[in-house]
Write a protein that holds these residues in place. Structure first.
Motif, short mmCIF file in Angstrom:
data_model
loop_
_atom_site.label_atom_id
_atom_site.label_comp_id
_atom_site.label_asym_id
_atom_site.label_seq_id
_atom_site.Cartn_x
_atom_site.Cartn_y
_atom_site.Cartn_z
N ASP A 136 0.53 -1.44 0.39
CA ASP A 136 0.01 0.12 0.18
C ASP A 136 0.52 1.49 0.12
N PRO A 137 1.08 1.93 -0.77
CA PRO A 137 1.57 2.92 -1.16
C PRO A 137 1.84 4.12 0.43
N ALA A 138 0.14 3.96 0.49
CA ALA A 138 0.31 5.77 1.39
C ALA A 138 0.80 4.47 3.30
N LEU A 139 0.78 3.49 3.13
CA LEU A 139 1.43 2.71 4.24
C LEU A 139 3.01 2.71 4.41
N ALA A 140 3.18 2.94 3.03
CA ALA A 140 5.11 3.08 2.87
C ALA A 140 5.27 4.35 3.59
N ARG A 141 4.97 5.22 2.51
CA ARG A 141 4.98 6.68 2.57
C ARG A 141 4.76 6.88 4.20
N GLY A 142 3.66 6.30 4.80
CA GLY A 142 3.89 6.44 6.66
C GLY A 142 4.79 6.21 7.60
N ALA A 143 4.94 4.83 7.34
CA ALA A 143 5.81 4.10 7.04
C ALA A 143 8.01 4.89 7.72
N THR A 144 7.76 5.60 6.26
CA THR A 144 8.49 6.14 5.98
C THR A 144 9.03 7.62 6.66
N ILE A 145 8.41 8.12 7.46
CA ILE A 145 7.60 9.37 7.33
C ILE A 145 8.37 8.77 8.97
N TYR A 146 7.73 7.83 9.90
CA TYR A 146 7.71 7.31 10.91
C TYR A 146 8.56 7.06 11.40
N ALA A 147 9.89 6.55 10.42
CA ALA A 147 11.09 5.95 9.99
C ALA A 147 12.03 7.12 11.15
#
Length: 437
Positions: free
Chosen positions: A319-330
């Motif tokens: 899911d691109p949105a969740l992948a982007r969210g994971a990057t922001i979280y990191a």
């Protein structure tokens, strides 16, 4: 002729009804005065100071950055904004001309010295259960504060809600004497004195149910659902009963730590609960223990919480949105929140936080937007706000990722709309960088 008689009769009936309502809503003004002999002894003032902290009076009656107890803080309600009044002993704009009798009537009946009905944003529905001695101590405390000349801000309420006599009808419908075991109701023989003290504090002075109980369309607490969760100044107030979605069970010890400052398992307070915890710093530990004992009993027998335990699961990157969210979280969160609680005032995992089990994302988004700050010159929970650093889309992706990783529940269905609403007044990075196009 017959129609005319009917019309005249209806008009007369309406006039009589109006007159009757006027009589029912009318309250006399009380004579001006001030504290009498012996009403502001050091003992009473000292006791009142503790009670004012347990009732966190300053959190409502002090505007941000303003003088203590001078009023002006706005409380957002579904009906409009109500502004807290000046309760310093200034004779023109505060309580300087109030007697103990006038103060008692306001606390018990929600009527001020001039005879005006008070809006239940001032929780007299709970204060009605206070003892005479405690009301007298609170009076002694407020009447010995530094007087501040500051007129009350007018409430921002539409007609007819700004017509105070209507509150008399609201009171007839919804106000009943609080039933507090050992005070206004028989003591519970199964409980000890600490529990009864906590019941008195929670039900009357600390008015916990005012936030943690749902309200009906007219703004009254739904008495059939005590502590089933509610609203506070735009925040979700979690349930304190068996319906609590807390990932970890609440014990008396955990509640006592949380109410005093911080619990290593559950974390600490934010939003409207933060001033409550801050006020507790001047309260004897025994009072906090009593509140914890009573609150723990609201959850029912056995451990309280969802009992599913903390969740921290792998989130797919398809899911691109969740992948982007994971990057922001990191980049923005992991430094503190992946430390296993090693950073001061962080829990072992965000999966411990009830916020991520909430029915909507408001609390999470408000914390992400504004951050968390400790009280001045004190150690405590601290987190930067990202409202000016993240776009609405980035905020959405981060919130969606946190929900997917740390909650067993599905996505928040109203996430986009809630973000648009809460981020409307936030400048965001686009506002700073958008002048070139």
């Amino acid at each position: 002729m017959r129609r005319r008689r009917i019309a005249v009769g209806l008009a007369g009936a309406l006039l009589l009804a109006g007159a009757g309502f006027g009589l029912a809503s009318w309250r006399p003004a009380l004579a001006p005065g001030g504290p009498g002999p012996g009403e502001t002894t050091p003992e009473r003032v000292g006791r009142g100071a503790v009670l004012a902290s347990l009732g966190y009076c300053a959190s409502c009656h002090t505007a941000q950055g303003d003088r203590p107890y001078a009023g002006g803080r706005g409380l957002a309600t579904p009906f409009g904004t109500i502004y807290a009044t000046n309760i310093t002993p200034d004779p023109e704009t505060g309580l300087g001309r109030w007697t103990l009798a006038a103060f008692t009537r306001a606390m018990r009946e929600g009527v001020d010295r001039e005879g005006r009905h008070l809006y239940p944003a001032f929780p007299y529905t709970h204060y009605a259960g206070l003892t005479e001695a405690d009301i007298a101590a609170l009076y002694a405390f407020v009447m010995t504060r530094e007087p501040v000349r500051q007129a009350a801000r007018p409430n921002a309420l539409p007609f007819p809600l700004n017509w105070r006599p209507l509150l008399a009808g609201w009171k007839l419908l919804f106000v009943r004497e609080p039933r507090i075991p050992g005070t206004t109701a028989p003591a519970d023989p199964r409980r000890d004195s600490e529990w009864h003290r906590g019941a008195y504090l929670a039900e009357a002075l600390s008015h916990c149910g005012a936030c943690h109980t749902p309200r009906n369309s007219l703004g009254a607490e739904v008495k059939a659902k005590p502590y089933a969760g509610g609203e506070a100044d735009g925040w979700w107030a979690p349930p304190l009963d068996r319906s609590s979605p807390a990932p970890l069970a609440w014990s008396e010890d955990a509640l006592a730590r949380y109410l005093a400052e911080w619990d290593p398992q559950h974390g600490g307070a934010a939003g409207p609960m933060r001033p409550v915890v801050d006020a507790h710093r001047t309260v004897p530990a025994g009072e906090i223990r009593a509140l914890a004992a009573y609150t723990a009993s609201l959850y029912g027998a056995g451990p309280a919480g969802s009992r599913t335990g903390p969740v921290d699961r792998a989130v797919g990157t398809d899911d691109p949105a969740l992948a982007r969210g994971a990057t922001i979280y990191a980049g923005a969160c992991a430094t503190c929140h992946e430390s296993g609680g090693g950073v001061p005032y962080t829990t072992a995992s965000l999966g411990h936080r009830t916020t991520l089990r909430a029915p909507d994302p408001r609390n999470l988004l408000l914390v992400l937007r504004d951050g968390v700050a400790p009280r001045e010159h004190a150690a405590g929970p601290i987190m930067p706000g990202f409202g000016a650093a993240l776009t609405q889309g980035q905020m959405r992706d981060l919130a969606a990722y946190l929900r997917a990783r740390f909650s067993p529940d599905g996505p928040w269905p109203d996430l986009d709309a809630t973000i648009r609403d809460l981020m409307r007044d936030s400048p965001g990075p686009g506002a700073r960088a958008g002048a070139g196009g």
